[in-house]
Design an enzyme around this catalytic site. Structure first.
Site, short mmCIF file in Angstrom:
data_model
loop_
_atom_site.label_atom_id
_atom_site.label_comp_id
_atom_site.label_asym_id
_atom_site.label_seq_id
_atom_site.Cartn_x
_atom_site.Cartn_y
_atom_site.Cartn_z
N CYS A 1 0.81 -1.25 0.10
CA CYS A 1 -0.04 0.12 0.06
C CYS A 1 0.89 1.22 -0.21
O CYS A 1 0.71 2.07 -0.80
CB CYS A 1 -0.97 -0.24 1.24
SG CYS A 1 -1.96 1.49 1.19
N CYS B 1 -1.62 1.46 -3.02
CA CYS B 1 -2.68 2.89 -2.80
C CYS B 1 -2.05 4.36 -2.72
O CYS B 1 -2.52 5.07 -3.46
CB CYS B 1 -3.41 2.66 -1.46
SG CYS B 1 -3.33 0.95 -0.82
N LYS C 1 -0.06 5.42 -6.00
CA LYS C 1 -1.17 5.31 -7.18
C LYS C 1 -1.90 6.57 -7.02
O LYS C 1 -2.42 7.47 -7.87
CB LYS C 1 -2.06 4.19 -7.00
CG LYS C 1 -3.13 4.02 -7.94
CD LYS C 1 -4.52 4.39 -7.35
CE LYS C 1 -4.96 4.11 -6.24
NZ LYS C 1 -5.20 2.77 -5.99
N ALA D 1 12.52 -14.00 5.10
CA ALA D 1 12.26 -15.02 6.29
C ALA D 1 11.64 -16.26 5.95
O ALA D 1 10.75 -16.10 4.69
CB ALA D 1 11.10 -14.44 7.24
N TYR E 1 -9.44 -3.53 -10.70
CA TYR E 1 -9.11 -2.12 -9.98
C TYR E 1 -7.95 -1.56 -10.72
O TYR E 1 -8.03 -0.33 -11.03
CB TYR E 1 -8.58 -2.25 -8.44
CG TYR E 1 -9.64 -2.67 -7.62
CD1 TYR E 1 -10.06 -1.88 -6.56
CD2 TYR E 1 -10.18 -3.86 -7.47
CE1 TYR E 1 -10.93 -1.85 -5.58
CE2 TYR E 1 -11.25 -4.26 -6.46
CZ TYR E 1 -11.55 -3.41 -5.48
OH TYR E 1 -12.22 -3.69 -4.48
N GLU F 1 -7.57 1.91 -12.98
CA GLU F 1 -7.02 2.97 -12.21
C GLU F 1 -5.75 3.54 -13.18
O GLU F 1 -5.54 4.84 -13.49
CB GLU F 1 -6.56 2.78 -10.84
CG GLU F 1 -7.47 2.73 -9.87
CD GLU F 1 -7.07 2.02 -8.64
OE1 GLU F 1 -7.90 2.33 -7.70
OE2 GLU F 1 -6.07 1.52 -8.44
N GLY G 1 -4.05 -9.31 -12.22
CA GLY G 1 -4.37 -10.00 -10.89
C GLY G 1 -3.14 -10.09 -9.97
O GLY G 1 -1.82 -9.97 -10.45
N HIS H 1 -27.04 21.38 -0.06
CA HIS H 1 -27.40 21.99 -1.41
C HIS H 1 -26.43 23.33 -1.64
O HIS H 1 -26.11 23.99 -0.82
CB HIS H 1 -28.70 22.38 -1.53
CG HIS H 1 -29.16 22.62 -2.81
ND1 HIS H 1 -29.19 21.84 -3.89
CD2 HIS H 1 -29.30 23.88 -3.30
CE1 HIS H 1 -29.60 22.53 -5.12
NE2 HIS H 1 -29.81 23.79 -4.57
N GLU I 1 -26.22 14.85 -2.22
CA GLU I 1 -27.44 15.32 -1.70
C GLU I 1 -28.29 14.28 -2.40
O GLU I 1 -29.49 14.06 -2.25
CB GLU I 1 -28.10 16.72 -1.85
CG GLU I 1 -28.05 17.31 -3.26
CD GLU I 1 -28.55 18.76 -3.15
OE1 GLU I 1 -29.45 19.02 -2.68
OE2 GLU I 1 -28.18 19.60 -3.97
P1 NDP Z 1 -8.16 -8.15 -9.93
O1 NDP Z 1 -8.05 -9.34 -9.60
O2 NDP Z 1 -8.96 -6.99 -9.59
O3 NDP Z 1 -8.16 -8.05 -11.43
C1 NDP Z 1 -7.42 -8.87 -12.35
C2 NDP Z 1 -7.91 -8.59 -13.73
O4 NDP Z 1 -7.21 -9.37 -14.62
C3 NDP Z 1 -9.42 -9.05 -14.10
O5 NDP Z 1 -10.19 -8.03 -14.79
C4 NDP Z 1 -9.00 -10.32 -14.62
O6 NDP Z 1 -10.13 -10.89 -15.60
C5 NDP Z 1 -7.89 -10.17 -15.34
N1 NDP Z 1 -7.17 -11.45 -15.65
C6 NDP Z 1 -6.54 -12.17 -14.99
N2 NDP Z 1 -5.95 -13.12 -15.31
C7 NDP Z 1 -5.85 -12.84 -16.63
C8 NDP Z 1 -5.03 -13.42 -17.81
N3 NDP Z 1 -4.45 -14.65 -17.64
N4 NDP Z 1 -5.43 -12.90 -18.94
C9 NDP Z 1 -5.97 -11.67 -19.04
N5 NDP Z 1 -6.64 -11.23 -17.85
C10 NDP Z 1 -6.67 -11.61 -16.91
O7 NDP Z 1 -6.57 -7.64 -9.75
P2 NDP Z 1 -5.92 -6.04 -9.67
O8 NDP Z 1 -4.62 -6.63 -10.10
O9 NDP Z 1 -6.58 -5.33 -10.42
O10 NDP Z 1 -6.03 -5.79 -8.17
C11 NDP Z 1 -5.63 -6.89 -7.11
C12 NDP Z 1 -6.29 -6.59 -5.80
O11 NDP Z 1 -5.67 -5.47 -5.19
C13 NDP Z 1 -7.80 -6.37 -5.97
O12 NDP Z 1 -8.38 -7.52 -5.73
C14 NDP Z 1 -8.15 -5.54 -5.03
O13 NDP Z 1 -8.73 -5.89 -3.91
C15 NDP Z 1 -6.71 -4.61 -4.53
N6 NDP Z 1 -6.72 -3.45 -5.14
C16 NDP Z 1 -7.57 -2.13 -4.35
C17 NDP Z 1 -7.52 -1.22 -4.82
C18 NDP Z 1 -8.42 -0.06 -4.31
O14 NDP Z 1 -9.17 -0.29 -3.33
N7 NDP Z 1 -8.63 1.07 -4.69
C19 NDP Z 1 -6.59 -0.42 -6.16
C20 NDP Z 1 -5.95 -1.69 -6.49
C21 NDP Z 1 -5.78 -3.00 -6.04
P3 NDP Z 1 -11.65 -11.60 -14.81
O15 NDP Z 1 -12.49 -10.63 -14.27
O16 NDP Z 1 -11.99 -12.25 -16.34
O17 NDP Z 1 -10.88 -12.54 -14.03
#
Ligand code: NDP
Length: 458
Positions: free
Chosen positions: A43, A48, A51, A115, A177, A181, A261, A435, A440
């Site tokens: 983070c 976070c 970003k 570790a 996410y 972003e 992901g 307002h 609102e």
């Molecule tokens: P997410 O899991 O949210 O999204 C991953 C995306 O990549 C999905 O759209 C997924 O598709 C796609 N994907 C996964 N594997 C492949 C692949 N092999 N080929 C093509 N597309 C693929 O992960 P993020 O990396 O965006 O974020 C990770 C985590 O970090 C989130 O779960 C969130 O909790 C946290 N986060 C929170 C933020 C916030 O609160 N503002 C900001 C950034 C991160 P599909 O939907 O089809 O699975």
């Protein structure tokens, strides 16, 4: 009774690990925390915080564009990416210092190095063995890059935050996410952005209205959003990179960012060898008390892949420390956790989406509004705001609040308290609006979306 070097040995000095260590130490425990890199975790160092600083920087571009409608003439506005990155790095350095001070002031011993858990009560760091009555794994996660030809040519959010130069063209892969972003950051600062998502609609898991509304808004921001499209290969060319897509098309670009992901950081910890159960993604399986299948070993935060958000990790860490060392057993309450996506415009939600509520067999009333914010009557910007409430028809309780628009996170945070407290739609109706504000609208939505229309939108 066996004597241990520490009561608690925490692995990973990110949000969850640092909070757990500080609180445990405050309760009188003798605590050590091991960190392989810098103190702060995802983070603070590569998530976070940096970003959001970049999101602020990107927003300024919109403010400059919007200024003309308010009578301003801004000539020669230039953006210096390297300066933004340098200032961001400085701020992160400051925060890291604060984290280190917090640990030191709490009396936590910081041990630098990778570790490995070598016994249910022993951890090895940089060739030295430490014993502890309890071990807490809080090692977070790391970006996953799909196994496609050319994957080594791509970057992830880690590198995107440290680029020496802003790419003029960038392809962002993923629909979560991080993807939306960063697509927003680069687009606002002037890059030509292509956003590729393999599924039908971005932001899987969010309310469908939010997902399609944001998709429209991203396109208005000149992001070339291509759905049901993935990358098959990436090749280096004379002028950059060429990205071959599943539909056979090829995109020439300067950078490819994989936001596909994140995976839990468990590979080198030696947990499975000790009988700690991991799931198929490698996440540590824990109970509601963050306890693993080995009673002396606990885990929390992203390494457990439950709700991967910083405030959740810190809440888990706090509950863990209060339970074990504060004589105050409590579990983290996982209901109604609000979250935001700092896209442009931003998204924030709390509670159930319409589909999730209906999926649970709840009869719901839907209230939805979309409008052009007052600011844009003069700025001329074609940006709209969406607000939506999901209400339990039987109890009148508001089950979910969803927003796409400026300051969504700031607005939904307040609504999250109301929803946590069990507010009904009647409470929302009885609340006087501020307002003129966008917020609102959340207390002035009077007309239900007709049931047939709401169902048809499913
Ligand atoms: P997410 O899991 O949210 O999204 C991953 C995306 O990549 C999905 O759209 C997924 O598709 C796609 N994907 C996964 N594997 C492949 C692949 N092999 N080929 C093509 N597309 C693929 O992960 P993020 O990396 O965006 O974020 C990770 C985590 O970090 C989130 O779960 C969130 O909790 C946290 N986060 C929170 C933020 C916030 O609160 N503002 C900001 C950034 C991160 P599909 O939907 O089809 O699975």
């Amino acid at each position: 009774m066996a004597q241990h070097d520490f009561d608690l040995f925490v692995i990973g000095a990110g949000s969850g690990g640092v909070r757990a260590s500080r609180i445990a130490a405050g309760h009188g425990a003798k605590v050590a925390i091991a960190e392989a890199w810098r103190v702060g975790g995802t983070c603070v160092l590569r998530g976070c915080v940096p970003k959001k600083l970049l999101v602020y920087g990107a927003h300024v571009a919109h403010d400059i564009e919007d200024a003309a409608g308010f009578g301003w003439t801004i000539e020669g506005a230039q953006h210096d990416w390297a300066k933004l990155i340098a200032n961001k790095d400085k701020e992160i350095g400051r925060l890291e210092g604060i984290y280190q001070k917090l640990l030191a002031n709490a009396g936590v011993t910081l041990i630098q190095g990778q570790a490995k858990v070598v016994a249910p009560d022993s951890v090895e760091v940089a060739g030295k063995r430490y014993t502890a009555k309890t071990i807490l794994v809080a090692t977070g996660g790391w970006p996953v890059i799909p196994d496609i030809p050319g994957r080594e040519l791509t970057i992830t959010s880690n590198e995107a935050l440290d680029l020496k130069e802003r790419p003029k063209r960038i392809v962002v892969v993923g629909g979560g996410y991080i993807a939306v972003e960063f697509a927003g950051i680069f687009a606002a600062l002037g890059s030509a952005v292509t956003l590729l998502y393999r599924g039908e609609m971005i932001l899987r898991g969010f309310d469908m209205d939010v997902r399609s509304f944001l998709a429209d808004e991203l396109r208005k921001k000149h992001i070339d959003l291509r759905l049901k499209t993935d990358v098959t290969r990436i090749d280096k060319t004379m002028r950059g990179l060429s990205v071959t897509l599943t539909d056979g098309k090829v995109i020439d670009t300067d950078a490819v960012m994989m936001a596909t992901g994140r995976a839990p950081n468990t590979k080198t910890l030696g947990l499975a060898e000790l009988g700690v159960k991991l799931n198929e993604k490698g996440a540590v399986i824990v109970d509601d008390w963050s306890k693993t299948s080995v009673p002396s070993i606990y885990a929390l935060g992203d390494v457990t892949d439950r709700i991967n958000l910083t405030p959740v990790a810190t809440a888990e860490g706090h509950a863990f420390a209060d339970t074990l060392y504060g004589n105050r057993p409590r579990k983290m309450d996982r209901r109604d956790v609000p979250s935001a996506v700092f896209s442009q415009p931003s998204v924030a939600v709390v509670g159930l989406s319409e589909d999730a509520a209906r999926g649970q067999g709840i009869a719901v009333d839907i209230y939805r509004t979309s409008f052009k914010g007052m600011k844009h009557t003069l700025s001329g910007r074609d940006e709209r705001t969406l607000m939506k409430l999901v209400v339990d028809r039987t109890t009148d309780r508001v089950l979910g609040a969803h927003m796409v628009g400026a300051d969504a996170a700031e607005i939904i945070q307040g609504l999250a308290i109301a929803i946590k407290a069990g507010a009904t739609k009647a409470h929302f109706d009885a609340t006087i609006g501020i307002h003129p504000s966008a917020a609102e609208e959340f207390v002035t939505m009077r007309t239900k979306v007709p049931e047939a229309a709401a169902k048809a939108a499913e």
